[in-house]
Motif scaffolding. Structure first.
Motif, PDB file in Angstrom:
ATOM      1  N   UNK A  19       0.802  -1.224   0.000  1.00  0.00           N
ATOM      2  CA  UNK A  19       0.000   0.000   0.000  1.00  0.00           C
ATOM      3  C   UNK A  19       0.836   1.277   0.000  1.00  0.00           C
ATOM      4  N   UNK A  20       2.133   1.163   0.228  1.00  0.00           N
ATOM      5  CA  UNK A  20       2.966   2.370   0.291  1.00  0.00           C
ATOM      6  C   UNK A  20       3.985   2.445  -0.844  1.00  0.00           C
ATOM      7  N   UNK A  21       3.769   1.652  -1.885  1.00  0.00           N
ATOM      8  CA  UNK A  21       4.721   1.606  -2.997  1.00  0.00           C
ATOM      9  C   UNK A  21       4.948   2.972  -3.632  1.00  0.00           C
ATOM     10  N   UNK A  22       3.939   3.816  -3.668  1.00  0.00           N
ATOM     11  CA  UNK A  22       4.059   5.139  -4.294  1.00  0.00           C
ATOM     12  C   UNK A  22       4.268   6.261  -3.271  1.00  0.00           C
ATOM     13  N   UNK A  23       4.525   5.911  -2.028  1.00  0.00           N
ATOM     14  CA  UNK A  23       4.675   6.911  -0.960  1.00  0.00           C
ATOM     15  C   UNK A  23       6.154   7.237  -0.723  1.00  0.00           C
ATOM     16  N   UNK A  24       6.390   8.333  -0.019  1.00  0.00           N
ATOM     17  CA  UNK A  24       7.755   8.762   0.296  1.00  0.00           C
ATOM     18  C   UNK A  24       8.106   8.337   1.723  1.00  0.00           C
ATOM     19  N   UNK A  25       9.218   7.605   1.867  1.00  0.00           N
ATOM     20  CA  UNK A  25       9.698   7.182   3.174  1.00  0.00           C
ATOM     21  C   UNK A  25      10.185   8.410   3.946  1.00  0.00           C
ATOM     22  N   UNK A  26       9.712   8.572   5.172  1.00  0.00           N
ATOM     23  CA  UNK A  26      10.171   9.699   5.991  1.00  0.00           C
ATOM     24  C   UNK A  26      11.128   9.256   7.084  1.00  0.00           C
ATOM     25  N   UNK A  27      10.937   8.053   7.644  1.00  0.00           N
ATOM     26  CA  UNK A  27      11.822   7.600   8.714  1.00  0.00           C
ATOM     27  C   UNK A  27      11.606   6.120   9.016  1.00  0.00           C
ATOM     28  N   UNK A  28      12.579   5.552   9.704  1.00  0.00           N
ATOM     29  CA  UNK A  28      12.454   4.219  10.274  1.00  0.00           C
ATOM     30  C   UNK A  28      12.486   4.405  11.782  1.00  0.00           C
ATOM     31  N   UNK A  29      11.525   3.829  12.476  1.00  0.00           N
ATOM     32  CA  UNK A  29      11.354   4.067  13.904  1.00  0.00           C
ATOM     33  C   UNK A  29      11.348   2.734  14.644  1.00  0.00           C
ATOM     34  N   UNK A  30      12.019   2.686  15.783  1.00  0.00           N
ATOM     35  CA  UNK A  30      11.989   1.508  16.639  1.00  0.00           C
ATOM     36  C   UNK A  30      11.523   1.920  18.031  1.00  0.00           C
ATOM     37  N   UNK A  31      10.950   0.967  18.741  1.00  0.00           N
ATOM     38  CA  UNK A  31      10.505   1.206  20.101  1.00  0.00           C
ATOM     39  C   UNK A  31      10.439  -0.136  20.823  1.00  0.00           C
ATOM     40  N   UNK A  32      10.773  -0.138  22.095  1.00  0.00           N
ATOM     41  CA  UNK A  32      10.718  -1.338  22.918  1.00  0.00           C
ATOM     42  C   UNK A  32       9.472  -1.288  23.791  1.00  0.00           C
ATOM     43  N   UNK A  33       8.662  -2.359  23.787  1.00  0.00           N
ATOM     44  CA  UNK A  33       7.487  -2.371  24.651  1.00  0.00           C
ATOM     45  C   UNK A  33       7.821  -2.208  26.132  1.00  0.00           C
ATOM     46  N   UNK A  34       8.914  -2.766  26.594  1.00  0.00           N
ATOM     47  CA  UNK A  34       9.353  -2.556  27.962  1.00  0.00           C
ATOM     48  C   UNK A  34       8.760  -3.498  29.003  1.00  0.00           C
ATOM     49  N   UNK A  35       7.572  -4.037  28.775  1.00  0.00           N
ATOM     50  CA  UNK A  35       6.965  -5.000  29.690  1.00  0.00           C
ATOM     51  C   UNK A  35       6.610  -6.246  28.895  1.00  0.00           C
ATOM     52  N   UNK A  36       6.704  -7.394  29.546  1.00  0.00           N
ATOM     53  CA  UNK A  36       6.484  -8.649  28.846  1.00  0.00           C
ATOM     54  C   UNK A  36       5.542  -9.522  29.650  1.00  0.00           C
ATOM     55  N   UNK A  37       4.924 -10.454  28.992  1.00  0.00           N
ATOM     56  CA  UNK A  37       3.998 -11.375  29.643  1.00  0.00           C
ATOM     57  C   UNK A  37       2.739 -11.493  28.818  1.00  0.00           C
ATOM     58  N   UNK A  38       1.922 -12.492  29.081  1.00  0.00           N
ATOM     59  CA  UNK A  38       0.761 -12.755  28.233  1.00  0.00           C
ATOM     60  C   UNK A  38      -0.249 -11.616  28.187  1.00  0.00           C
ATOM     61  N   UNK A  39      -0.504 -10.935  29.279  1.00  0.00           N
ATOM     62  CA  UNK A  39      -1.499  -9.859  29.276  1.00  0.00           C
ATOM     63  C   UNK A  39      -0.826  -8.508  29.236  1.00  0.00           C
ATOM     64  N   UNK A  70       9.964  -3.299  18.425  1.00  0.00           N
ATOM     65  CA  UNK A  70       9.087  -3.030  17.273  1.00  0.00           C
ATOM     66  C   UNK A  70       9.830  -2.118  16.322  1.00  0.00           C
ATOM     67  N   UNK A  71       9.735  -2.411  15.033  1.00  0.00           N
ATOM     68  CA  UNK A  71      10.342  -1.582  14.010  1.00  0.00           C
ATOM     69  C   UNK A  71       9.283  -1.252  12.981  1.00  0.00           C
ATOM     70  N   UNK A  72       9.284  -0.003  12.533  1.00  0.00           N
ATOM     71  CA  UNK A  72       8.305   0.424  11.537  1.00  0.00           C
ATOM     72  C   UNK A  72       8.933   1.445  10.610  1.00  0.00           C
ATOM     73  N   UNK A  73       8.399   1.500   9.412  1.00  0.00           N
ATOM     74  CA  UNK A  73       8.813   2.512   8.441  1.00  0.00           C
ATOM     75  C   UNK A  73       7.636   3.488   8.318  1.00  0.00           C
TER      76      UNK A  73
END
Length: 104
Positions: free
Chosen positions: A38-58, A97-100
């Motif tokens: 869906x973003x083939x014709x879009x302009x990339x602005x940044x690559x962003x990462x973030x750590x959830x920081x908490x883990x576990x099923x809920x 998590x990594x996202x463009x």
């Protein structure tokens, strides 16, 4: 009531109100999540990462949702209106998590 209890109650109320304005909790409706196709014709602005920081099923799912919303907010700050998240393995703990971010 002790002064300490009143101070703690006030601090808890202030934290709850601050959460209402935190995009990690409320989301970022101005930025949509898309697939790579869906973003083939879009302009990339940044690559962003973030750590959830908490883990576990809920707690881990809520922390992941919060981290995703924070990425959407960072993308908005970079001038993007669309984000493509890197895939994560279903059922596995998410440590990063990594996202463009794109402007479409």
């Amino acid at each position: 009531m002790t002064t300490r209890f009143i101070a703690l109650a006030g601090l808890a109320a202030a934290a709850a109100l601050a959460g209402c304005n935190d995009p990690g909790f409320r989301g970022v409706p101005e930025v949509r999540i898309a697939t790579p196709a869906e973003v083939a014709q879009c302009r990339l602005t940044s690559t962003i990462t973030n750590e959830p920081g908490l883990y576990g099923p809920v707690v881990g799912r809520e922390a992941e949702r919060y981290a995703r919303n924070k990425i959407l907010d960072m993308a908005k700050g970079d001038g993007a209106n669309t984000v493509v998240f890197d895939p994560v393995m279903p059922g596995e703990p998410v440590y990063l998590l990594t996202a463009k971010a794109y402007r479409c």
